[in-house]
Design a protein around this motif. Structure first.
Motif, short mmCIF file in Angstrom:
data_model
loop_
_atom_site.label_atom_id
_atom_site.label_comp_id
_atom_site.label_asym_id
_atom_site.label_seq_id
_atom_site.Cartn_x
_atom_site.Cartn_y
_atom_site.Cartn_z
N VAL A 208 52.07 67.86 65.24
CA VAL A 208 52.45 66.48 64.91
C VAL A 208 53.93 66.38 64.57
CG1 VAL A 208 50.13 65.82 64.21
CG2 VAL A 208 51.75 66.65 62.49
N PHE A 214 59.73 72.04 56.41
CA PHE A 214 58.70 71.26 55.73
C PHE A 214 57.41 72.07 55.64
CE2 PHE A 214 55.47 67.89 55.49
CZ PHE A 214 55.97 67.19 54.41
N LYS B 97 39.52 67.51 54.68
CA LYS B 97 40.12 66.19 54.49
C LYS B 97 39.22 65.12 55.09
CE LYS B 97 44.97 67.69 54.64
NZ LYS B 97 45.40 67.45 53.27
N PHE B 105 47.64 62.64 57.27
CA PHE B 105 48.31 63.94 57.34
C PHE B 105 49.45 63.94 58.37
CE2 PHE B 105 48.44 68.37 58.99
CZ PHE B 105 48.71 69.03 57.81
N ALA B 106 49.15 63.40 59.55
CA ALA B 106 50.17 63.37 60.61
C ALA B 106 51.38 62.55 60.17
CB ALA B 106 49.59 62.79 61.89
N GLU B 108 52.27 62.05 56.88
CA GLU B 108 52.95 62.79 55.80
C GLU B 108 53.87 63.85 56.37
OE1 GLU B 108 49.79 64.48 53.51
OE2 GLU B 108 49.10 62.52 52.79
N MET B 109 53.41 64.50 57.43
CA MET B 109 54.19 65.59 58.02
C MET B 109 55.53 65.13 58.57
SD MET B 109 52.60 68.28 57.43
CE MET B 109 51.90 67.53 55.98
N VAL B 110 55.64 63.84 58.87
CA VAL B 110 56.93 63.36 59.37
C VAL B 110 57.58 62.43 58.35
CG1 VAL B 110 56.26 63.70 61.75
CG2 VAL B 110 55.87 61.48 60.70
N ARG B 153 44.86 60.40 65.03
CA ARG B 153 45.92 61.24 64.47
C ARG B 153 47.05 61.44 65.48
NH1 ARG B 153 44.08 67.09 62.91
NH2 ARG B 153 44.12 67.33 65.17
#
Ligand code: ADP
Ligand code: MG
Lengths: 297, 249
Positions: A208, A214, B97, B105-106, B108-110, B153
Motif C-alpha cells: 500500500v 515508516f 483487525k 490501515f492502508a 494510516e500507512m500513507v 483496501r
C-alpha cells in the motif's frame, strides 16, 4: 512527521508488550553486556587517574640537595637551571614543606608519619620540563654542582607506564567493541522474531506504499526503548556495586597506592551518557539490521 | 497508463536461467480493463511484480503513469505503489483487525489524517457493498466479502491502476461474478484494471481486452475470448480443467 513518530511509539509498545518474554531477554542480555563494559570502564578510569597522578610525580626532576648546601649555592644552581631553555618551571621545596605536603596527601592517615624520628626528606629543587626527552640535559647540568646529593627522575618509568596503559587501553577498547557487536547481534535476533511474526503485515504495508522508514519506525523505537531500559538498569546497578566496592576497599587502595578511587558521582555522570548512547545505538542498529532482509524490495 | 518496451526478465536458478518475460512490449491505456491470461509459469506474475517494482527488469523500459520505473530510486517506490492498488487470490487481510481497521490501515500507512480516514473508509466500504460488516473480523466473513474488503483496501487511496492476481480464484461462480461486477464498476470510475485469471467464462462474457502470455512472450493481444483456438492441445487441456471446469462438475 509527528503523527508518524506517535504511531511508531504506540506500535512499539504494543508489539514490545506482545513479545514481552523476548523483550525481557534482550534487556537482560544488553544489561549483562553493559555491566561487563562498566567493569572495564571503571578499571580504565581508575587506571587513568592513577597513571596521570603518577606521571605528574614522575615527570618532574627532583634535584636533592645536601643539607650542607648554602642558600647562596642553592640559588646559583636554581638560576643556572632556570635559565635553560628546556626548563618550564623550577621551584625550591624545603624539607619541612615536603613533609607537610606528604602529611596533607595522606589526610586521615597522616598520624602514621608522626612516628618518624626526624624529617628524612632532603631539601630539593623541583624541575618540570616540557618534553620528557629534555630531561637528560637538565640532569647533566645539575650533576656538575657539588651541592647536589642525588637526582631523581623517571624518564624510563614514565615511558614504560605510558606504553603499558596504551596497550591496556587498546585491549579494553577491542573487548568493548566486541561486546557491543555481540549486543547488536542479540538485539537484532530478538527483533527479527517480532519482524517475522509480522512479515505478512509488513508485506501489505509495502504494497500500500508505506515508506521503509515508516515500516521500520515501530521496530526502531522498540529497539531504542530496549536499549534505554537496559542502560537505566545498568547505570543503577554499576553505581550501586561501585559504591559498595569503594566503601569496602577504597580506603585500603588509597593507603597502598596513595591515589584515591574515582568518586561514584563522576562515574554515574559518565556512565549515564555512555550507556544511553550505547543502549540507543545498539537497539537502533539491531533493529535496522533485523529488518534489512524484509525491506529489500 | 502502463507501457512495457522490450522488457526482458530472466530468473537465475540452480537449473540455469528461467524465462520470466522475454522481449515484451505492450501498452495499457488509462481506463483500460485488461485480462492477462496464459498457462501457469507463463510470466503473468512476473508482469505484475515488474509493475509493482517487486523485481527488477533485466532490460527494457517500463512506464507507469508516465514515470519510468526501471531505474526508480528506492525512495520513490512507495509513491509508485500508492498509485497502484493490488488484490490477490488469497485476500491477504490482517486477521486481528476489523474490516474497518483493515481498510484504515492502508490510509494510516500513507500518513492520512484520522479525519480523512473516518470520512473515506465508510465511503469505500459502501462502494464495495459491505458497510454492514465494518466491525466484523475477516474470519467472520465469506470469501466474497473478504475479497471486497481487500478491494476496498486497494482502492481507498485512489490508485490509478488496480491489479488483481486471480481475484476470483478462491470463490464460487456466483461470488466470482459479483466481484467482477464490482471491478467493472471501479473501472467505470476511471481506474485502469489489470486482472490475471484462468476463468474462461468470465473472460469470454466480459468481452474486454485479452493479453495472452506464453513462455514469457505476448502471444495474443485483442478484444474478445479467453482462447482464440490457436493454442496447443496441451494448453487447451489446462484451460478446460481450470477453476470453472472444477465448479462445473
Ligand atoms: N523467484 C524465481 N526464481 C526462479 N524462477 C522463477 C522465479 N519466479 C518465477 N520464476 C519462473 O519464471 C517463470 C514465470 O513465472 P510466473 O511469472 O510466476 O508465472 P505465472 O504467474 O504466469 O504462473 C516460470 O517458469 C517460473 O518458474
Ligand atoms: Mg502466478
Amino acid at each position: 512527521m509527528l503523527n508518524s513518530i506517535i504511531y511508531s511509539i504506540k506500535q512499539a509498545f504494543i508489539q514490545g508488550g506482545r513479545n514481552r518474554a523476548m523483550s525481557l531477554a534482550s534487556i537482560f542480555s544488553i544489561t549483562a553486556m553493559l555491566l561487563i563494559l562498566s567493569v572495564f570502564f571503571i578499571l580504565m578510569v581508575n587506571m587513568n587517574v592513577a597513571v596521570e597522578s603518577a606521571k605528574q610525580d614522575y615527570e618532574t626532576i627532583q634535584i636533592y640537595l645536601l643539607d650542607e648546601t648554602t642558600q647562596e649555592e642553592t640559588e646559583k644552581i636554581l638560576d643556572a637551571i632556570a635559565a635553560m631553555p628546556e626548563v618550564d618551571d623550577i621551584y625550591y621545596l624545603s624539607k619541612d614543606d615536603a613533609l607537610a605536603q606528604w602529611k596533607a596527601d595522606w589526610g586521615d592517615s597522616a598520624y602514621l608519619l608522626d612516628s618518624l624520628p626526624a624529617n628524612p626528606l632532603p631539601n630539593a629543587l623541583v624541575v618540570s620540563v616540557g618534553e620528557l626527552a629534555d630531561a637528560d640535559a637538565v640532569v647533566e647540568q645539575a650533576q656538575q654542582y657539588s651541592g647536589v646529593e642525588d637526582i631523581m627522575y623517571y624518564r624510563e618509568t614514565v615511558e614504560k607506564l605510558v606504553k603499558v596503559t596504551n596497550s591496556l587501553q587498546i585491549a579494553a577498547i577491542v573487548i568493548m567493541v566486541f561486546l557491543v557487536v555481540v549486543s547488536i547481534v542479540v538485539v537484532s535476533n530478538t527483533i527479527k522474531l517480532t519482524v517475522m511474526a509480522r512479515s505478512h503485515e509488513i508485506s501489505i504495508m509495502k504494497y500500500v506504499g508505506a515508506t521503509n522508514w515508516f515500516i521500520r519506525g515501530p521496530f526502531l523505537v522498540e529497539g531504542i526503548i530496549i536499549g534505554l531500559i537496559s542502560a537505566a538498569i545498568s547505570v543503577v546497578l554499576s553505581a550501586f556495586i561501585y559504591s559498595r566496592v569503594i566503601a569496602v576497599v577504597g580506603q585500603d587502595i588509597f593507603l597502598m597506592m596513595g591515589i584515591p578511587m574515582v568518586p561514584v558521582s563522576f562515574l554515574v555522570f559518565n556512565l549515564v551518557f555512555i550507556f544511553v548512547a550505547l543502549g540507543v545505538s545498539i537497539g537502533a542498529c539491531g533493529s535496522i539490521i533485523s529488518m534489512r532482509r524484509f525491506l529489500d524490495t | 497508463m502502463i507501457e512495457f518496451k522490450n522488457v526482458t526478465k530472466r530468473y537465475r536458478s540452480s537449473k540455469g536461467l528461467n524465462v520470466g518475460l522475454e522481449d515484451v512490449s505492450i501498452k495499457i491505456n488509462k481506463g483500460d480493463f485488461v485480462f492477462l491470461v496464459g498457462p501457469s509459469g507463463a510470466g503473468k506474475s512476473t508482469f505484475i511484480k515488474l509493475i509493482m517494482k517487486e523485481i527488477e527488469a533485466d532490460s527494457g523500459s517500463i512506464k507507469v503513469n508516465g514515470m519510468e520505473i526501471t531505474n526508480l530510486s528506492n525512495r520513490l517506490i512507495p509513491k509508485l505503489r500508492r498509485s497502484t492498488g493490488i488484490v490477490f487470490q488469497d485476500f491477504r487481510l490482517l486477521p486481528k483487525k476489523t474490516v474497518f481497521e483493515n481498510v484504515a490501515f492502508a490510509m494510516e500507512m500513507v500518513h492520512m489524517s484520522r479525519r480523512a480516514i473516518r470520512r473515506q473508509v465508510p465511503q469505500v466500504l459502501s462502494l464495495v457493498g459491505i458497510s454492514d460488516k465494518a466491525h466484523k473480523y475477516p474470519d467472520e466473513l465469506s470469501g466474497g466479502e473478504q475479497q471486497r474488503v481487500a478491494i476496498a483496501r486497494a482502492i481507498v487511496n485512489s490508485p490509478t491502476v488496480l491489479i488483481a492476481d486471480e481475484p476470483t480464484g478462491n470463490l464460487d461462480q456466483e461470488t466470482a461474478w459479483e466481484i467482477m461486477r464490482l471491478l467493472e464498476q471501479i473501472n467505470l470510475r476511471g481506474t485502469t484494471i489489470v486482472m490475471v485469471t484462468h476463468a474462461h467464462d468470465i473472460v469470454d462474457k466480459m468481452g474486454k481486452r485479452v493479453v495472452a502470455i506464453d513462455k514469457g512472450r505476448v502471444v495474443r493481444d485483442d478484444v474478445g475470448m479467453y482462447s482464440d483456438g490457436s493454442e496447443t492441445p496441451e494448453h487447451q487441456g489446462m484451460y478446460q480443467g481450470g477453476v470453472f471446469g472444477y465448479y462445473a462438475k
